[in-house]
Enzyme design. Sequence first.
Site, PDB file in Angstrom:
ATOM      1  N   SER A 122       0.820  -1.211   0.000  1.00  0.00           N
ATOM      2  CA  SER A 122       0.000   0.000   0.000  1.00  0.00           C
ATOM      3  C   SER A 122       0.846   1.249   0.000  1.00  0.00           C
ATOM      4  CB  SER A 122      -0.849   0.000   1.276  1.00  0.00           C
ATOM      5  OG  SER A 122       0.028  -0.195   2.375  1.00  0.00           O
ATOM      6  N   GLU A 159       3.996   7.448  13.859  1.00  0.00           N
ATOM      7  CA  GLU A 159       3.955   6.191  14.635  1.00  0.00           C
ATOM      8  C   GLU A 159       4.539   6.391  16.031  1.00  0.00           C
ATOM      9  OE1 GLU A 159       4.821   3.366  10.701  1.00  0.00           O
ATOM     10  OE2 GLU A 159       6.230   3.350  12.371  1.00  0.00           O
ATOM     11  N   GLU A 195       4.781   0.343  16.002  1.00  0.00           N
ATOM     12  CA  GLU A 195       4.601   0.821  14.610  1.00  0.00           C
ATOM     13  C   GLU A 195       3.115   0.928  14.271  1.00  0.00           C
ATOM     14  OE1 GLU A 195       6.658  -1.552  15.636  1.00  0.00           O
ATOM     15  OE2 GLU A 195       7.978  -2.240  14.042  1.00  0.00           O
ATOM     16  N   LYS A 220      -5.437   5.271   1.987  1.00  0.00           N
ATOM     17  CA  LYS A 220      -4.566   4.123   1.756  1.00  0.00           C
ATOM     18  C   LYS A 220      -4.963   3.522   0.408  1.00  0.00           C
ATOM     19  CE  LYS A 220      -3.373  -0.123   4.309  1.00  0.00           C
ATOM     20  NZ  LYS A 220      -3.327  -0.633   5.686  1.00  0.00           N
ATOM     21  N   ASP A 233      -1.327  -8.143  15.944  1.00  0.00           N
ATOM     22  CA  ASP A 233      -0.026  -7.590  15.536  1.00  0.00           C
ATOM     23  C   ASP A 233       0.208  -6.235  16.201  1.00  0.00           C
ATOM     24  OD1 ASP A 233       1.691  -6.937  12.360  1.00  0.00           O
ATOM     25  OD2 ASP A 233       2.426  -7.572  14.338  1.00  0.00           O
TER      26      ASP A 233
HETATM   27  N1  LIG Z   1      -4.127   6.865   8.947  1.00  0.00           N
HETATM   28  C1  LIG Z   1      -2.853   7.194   8.715  1.00  0.00           C
HETATM   29  N2  LIG Z   1      -2.420   8.456   8.913  1.00  0.00           N
HETATM   30  C2  LIG Z   1      -1.131   8.776   8.710  1.00  0.00           C
HETATM   31  N3  LIG Z   1      -0.173   7.896   8.318  1.00  0.00           N
HETATM   32  C3  LIG Z   1      -0.565   6.622   8.103  1.00  0.00           C
HETATM   33  C4  LIG Z   1      -1.907   6.208   8.291  1.00  0.00           C
HETATM   34  N4  LIG Z   1      -1.995   4.876   8.021  1.00  0.00           N
HETATM   35  C5  LIG Z   1      -0.758   4.478   7.678  1.00  0.00           C
HETATM   36  N5  LIG Z   1       0.105   5.507   7.727  1.00  0.00           N
HETATM   37  C6  LIG Z   1       1.550   5.428   7.454  1.00  0.00           C
HETATM   38  O1  LIG Z   1       1.736   4.936   6.129  1.00  0.00           O
HETATM   39  C7  LIG Z   1       2.699   3.868   6.119  1.00  0.00           C
HETATM   40  C8  LIG Z   1       2.099   2.641   5.478  1.00  0.00           C
HETATM   41  O2  LIG Z   1       1.062   2.203   6.305  1.00  0.00           O
HETATM   42  P1  LIG Z   1       0.241   0.895   5.871  1.00  0.00           P
HETATM   43  O3  LIG Z   1      -0.668   0.568   7.006  1.00  0.00           O
HETATM   44  O4  LIG Z   1      -0.312   1.081   4.535  1.00  0.00           O
HETATM   45  O5  LIG Z   1       1.369  -0.214   5.695  1.00  0.00           O
HETATM   46  P2  LIG Z   1       2.092  -0.903   6.913  1.00  0.00           P
HETATM   47  O6  LIG Z   1       1.071  -1.694   7.669  1.00  0.00           O
HETATM   48  O7  LIG Z   1       2.859   0.122   7.673  1.00  0.00           O
HETATM   49  O8  LIG Z   1       3.108  -1.830   6.191  1.00  0.00           O
HETATM   50  P3  LIG Z   1       2.876  -3.375   6.038  1.00  0.00           P
HETATM   51  O9  LIG Z   1       1.661  -3.517   5.166  1.00  0.00           O
HETATM   52  O10 LIG Z   1       4.141  -3.822   5.427  1.00  0.00           O
HETATM   53  O11 LIG Z   1       2.656  -3.901   7.453  1.00  0.00           O
HETATM   54  C9  LIG Z   1       3.127   3.630   7.558  1.00  0.00           C
HETATM   55  O12 LIG Z   1       4.405   4.216   7.736  1.00  0.00           O
HETATM   56  C10 LIG Z   1       2.149   4.374   8.395  1.00  0.00           C
HETATM   57  O13 LIG Z   1       2.801   5.016   9.442  1.00  0.00           O
END
Ligand SMILES: Nc1ncnc2c1ncn2[C@@H]1O[C@H](COP(=O)(O)OP(=O)(O)OP(=O)(O)O)[C@@H](O)[C@H]1O
Length: 324
Positions: free
Chosen positions: A46, A119, A162, A63, A158
């Site tokens: 994503s 995070e 992070e 996302k 999980d």
């Molecule tokens: N609601 C949000 N607001 C601000 N930043 C976000 C938000 N959701 C995710 N992020 C940031 O975007 C990045 C990607 O998040 P995402 O949840 O898409 O993947 P992830 O879960 O971090 O990675 P993986 O899928 O490998 O576990 C992360 O660094 C996260 O901190």
Amino acid sequence: EEWKERGAALTVRKELDASGKPVLRTVKKGVQDFSFGRILGEGSYSSVYLATDRQSLKEYAIKVLEKRHIIKEKKVKYVNIEKNTLNRLTEHPGIVRLYYTFQDENSLYYVLDLCSGGELLGILKRTGTFDVECTRFYGAQILDAIRYMHSRGVIHRDLKPENVLLDDNMHVKITDFGTAKLLPDPKDPDSGGGNATMQGDGRSASFVGTAEYVSPELLMDKSASKASDLWAFGCIIYQLLAGRPPFKGGSEYLTFQKIVNLEYEFPPGFPPAARDLVERCLVLEPARRLTIEHIMNHEFFDSQPFGRDLWRTKAPRLRPYVPP
Ligand SMILES: Nc1ncnc2c1ncn2[C@@H]1O[C@H](COP(=O)(O)OP(=O)(O)OP(=O)(O)O)[C@@H](O)[C@H]1O
Ligand SMILES: O=C(O)[C@@H]1CCC(=O)N(CCc2ccc(Cl)cc2)[C@H]1c1ccccc1Cl
């Protein structure tokens, strides 16, 4: 004439049809309703963008998942689990809220709360450790969110720094529910069915979280329960005060070994009340671990409000823990 159902993802437009008869047309939100800004972060499947609703000017995190990549990586189930789980968890300030989903021919879109504080892991890395007041505040918010999640039949599986995001008031927003386990919803019995997959020996080999926070029962007999989230909670409390997780080996295998052998120790000067709490969460036998109610009543959270007041309190200034 256009009116929006309160809080719904739909915009209903009143129009006249060919014969001049008034009809209501429902129009779902789509890409064109948002102006996309900078990338906030990237995941394995994503990209998350800052975006503004052109109509309300409200800012969101959107996302975006590429369908081709999801299919190639066999993560279609993950997509549905994340959506179904977030749709169950809509009434808590400590859980990132999913407002809309939509798709176009290449991608899926999730319109989420914007967590501009980033995070918790990032904040912790900057300060090194959290002092007792900060650990108590963030621990209580995480716990309050876990209590709500479990009450809605959701096991996160999980939990880790992070996946604890912060909003613009530096309050907690838990995210990343694609690997959650949905217990059958009492009101909707045929729901549920997390992403457990069957193993050769007939046991359900379900998803395994991130090495440092995975519970012994998930490693030993592939079963996750609500108590697994409380094991992770114990790891997080330890990490906020110590600046590192309790179980960390040179490899995933060595980390797993430390977990199943309960091999960890507290740094000198670790606060005694926090030590007692962590020791009662990091118990190998899930049934002997503290429950959420016990944790909330533990002396470490003495005089800490939970519930509504907790979410109205101003976040404490971040300070490192300085051992006496
Ligand atoms: N609601 C949000 N607001 C601000 N930043 C976000 C938000 N959701 C995710 N992020 C940031 O975007 C990045 C990607 O998040 P995402 O949840 O898409 O993947 P992830 O879960 O971090 O990675 P993986 O899928 O490998 O576990 C992360 O660094 C996260 O901190
Ligand atoms: O469950 C839903 O709300 C719809 C239902 C209709 C639909 O087609 N989708 C997308 C299904 C899907 C899932 C994964 C891939 Cl790779 C492609 C399509 C679902 C969907 C749309 C947007 C975002 C997420 C999801 Cl699961």
